[in-house]
Design a protein around this motif. Structure first.
Motif, PDB file in Angstrom:
ATOM      1  N   ASP A   1      -9.017  -0.955  11.288  1.00 13.99           N
ATOM      2  CA  ASP A   1      -9.255  -1.582   9.979  1.00 13.99           C
ATOM      3  C   ASP A   1      -9.765  -3.004  10.186  1.00 13.99           C
ATOM      4  OD1 ASP A   1      -9.294  -2.100   7.249  1.00 13.99           O
ATOM      5  OD2 ASP A   1      -7.284  -1.367   6.874  1.00 13.99           O
TER       6      ASP A   1
ATOM      7  N   LYS B   1       5.098   8.794  11.833  1.00 12.21           N
ATOM      8  CA  LYS B   1       4.030   9.310  10.984  1.00 12.21           C
ATOM      9  C   LYS B   1       4.591  10.295   9.959  1.00 12.21           C
ATOM     10  CE  LYS B   1      -0.249  11.900  11.022  1.00 12.21           C
ATOM     11  NZ  LYS B   1      -1.237  12.600  11.819  1.00 12.21           N
TER      12      LYS B   1
ATOM     13  N   LEU C   1       1.461  -0.741  -3.197  1.00  9.73           N
ATOM     14  CA  LEU C   1       0.555   0.176  -2.504  1.00  9.73           C
ATOM     15  C   LEU C   1      -0.168  -0.543  -1.377  1.00  9.73           C
ATOM     16  CD1 LEU C   1      -1.028   2.074  -5.527  1.00  9.73           C
ATOM     17  CD2 LEU C   1       0.881   2.790  -4.075  1.00  9.73           C
ATOM     18  N   CYS C   2      -0.291   0.124  -0.254  1.00  7.41           N
ATOM     19  CA  CYS C   2      -1.012  -0.435   0.892  1.00  7.41           C
ATOM     20  C   CYS C   2      -2.134   0.512   1.312  1.00  7.41           C
ATOM     21  CB  CYS C   2      -0.052  -0.684   2.048  1.00  7.41           C
ATOM     22  SG  CYS C   2      -0.843  -1.458   3.476  1.00  7.41           S
ATOM     23  N   HIS C   3      -1.771   1.669   1.815  1.00  3.26           N
ATOM     24  CA  HIS C   3      -2.690   2.705   2.275  1.00  3.26           C
ATOM     25  C   HIS C   3      -3.737   2.140   3.250  1.00  3.26           C
ATOM     26  CE1 HIS C   3      -3.651   6.889   1.971  1.00  3.26           C
ATOM     27  NE2 HIS C   3      -4.929   6.596   1.928  1.00  3.26           N
ATOM     28  N   ARG C   4      -3.234   1.331   4.214  1.00  2.00           N
ATOM     29  CA  ARG C   4      -4.109   0.710   5.215  1.00  2.00           C
ATOM     30  C   ARG C   4      -3.373   0.612   6.544  1.00  2.00           C
ATOM     31  NH1 ARG C   4      -7.307  -4.452   3.137  1.00  2.00           N
ATOM     32  NH2 ARG C   4      -8.412  -4.017   5.048  1.00  2.00           N
ATOM     33  N   TRP C   5      -4.142   0.319   7.581  1.00  2.00           N
ATOM     34  CA  TRP C   5      -3.600   0.092   8.913  1.00  2.00           C
ATOM     35  C   TRP C   5      -3.098  -1.335   9.040  1.00  2.00           C
ATOM     36  CZ3 TRP C   5      -2.610   3.468  12.703  1.00  2.00           C
ATOM     37  CH2 TRP C   5      -3.215   4.726  12.629  1.00  2.00           C
TER      38      TRP C   5
ATOM     39  N   ASP D   1       1.539   3.534   3.926  1.00  2.00           N
ATOM     40  CA  ASP D   1       1.090   4.076   2.647  1.00  2.00           C
ATOM     41  C   ASP D   1       1.544   3.192   1.497  1.00  2.00           C
ATOM     42  OD1 ASP D   1      -0.155   6.002   0.956  1.00  2.00           O
ATOM     43  OD2 ASP D   1       1.821   6.836   0.516  1.00  2.00           O
ATOM     44  N   LYS D   2       2.856   3.011   1.361  1.00  2.00           N
ATOM     45  CA  LYS D   2       3.368   2.187   0.257  1.00  2.00           C
ATOM     46  C   LYS D   2       4.802   1.785   0.544  1.00  2.00           C
ATOM     47  CE  LYS D   2       4.946   6.121  -2.479  1.00  2.00           C
ATOM     48  NZ  LYS D   2       4.805   6.867  -3.717  1.00  2.00           N
TER      49      LYS D   2
ATOM     50  N   PHE E   1       0.093   2.827  10.154  1.00  2.79           N
ATOM     51  CA  PHE E   1      -0.569   3.092   8.882  1.00  2.79           C
ATOM     52  C   PHE E   1       0.507   3.136   7.807  1.00  2.79           C
ATOM     53  CE2 PHE E   1      -2.437   5.483   5.437  1.00  2.79           C
ATOM     54  CZ  PHE E   1      -3.708   4.931   5.368  1.00  2.79           C
TER      55      PHE E   1
END
Length: 177
Positions: free
Chosen positions: A96, A35, A86-90, A70-71, A68
């Protein structure tokens, strides 16, 4: 719990092909995918040209495998360009949308050949043309389809009825096709 112990893989796609699925094994950090951490990997491949997407995911193995992301930033050593995805997702079966892999399109403007030159031209054109949009100027657009003028007034009103004649004399006209 945003990091993962699962095996992470990536496929990089460019105008000349793709890398195929590659597992990201050797990070410059002792423990990878923690993380808040940025991990750096070297992926050897033939030069793919301009990159346009990646597929990144994990195998779902290990405790706490949800991740998670981010990018992802890929630095092309041949062109010295950075490509950002860019992702910014699980990527997690329990978060999600439940997917453990994502297809991410490039979000970096550097991927388009000549983009810097195009941006410079746009800036120069705007510098030369912005007077047309200053306070007090009435703009007329000629629509070839309706064969009428559409006027944008200085007070913000728009006359979109398409008058057939130029009723404001010598004002700036833009031709719309």
């Amino acid at each position: 719990n945003a990091g993962t112990e699962a095996g992470v893989y990536i496929s990089v796609y460019g105008e000349r092909g793709d890398t195929g699925s590659r597992q990201l094994l050797r990070s410059q950090k002792a423990k990878k995918f923690l993380k808040g951490q940025t991990d750096i990997f070297a992926v050897e491949a033939v030069h793919l040209g301009c990159l346009y997407k990646i597929v990144i995911g994990h195998n779902g193995l290990g405790s706490g495998n949800g991740w998670f992301l981010d990018k992802v930033v890929i630095k092309d050593p041949v062109t010295d360009l950075d490509y950002t995805f860019l992702c910014h997702r699980w990527l997690d079966q329990g978060q999600d949308d439940g997917k453990t892999a994502r297809e991410l399109p490039v979000t970096d403007a550097s991927t388009f050949p000549g983009r810097q030159e195009l941006e410079l031209k746009r800036e120069k054109t705007w510098a030369a043309e912005k007077w047309k949009f200053q306070k007090g100027i009435t703009l007329q657009f000629y629509n070839r389809l309706t064969r009428g003028f559409i006027c944008l007034y200085p007070d913000g009103r728009v006359d979109a009825l398409g008058d057939k004649k130029n009723k404001y004399g010598k004002v700036f006209c833009m031709w719309m096709y």
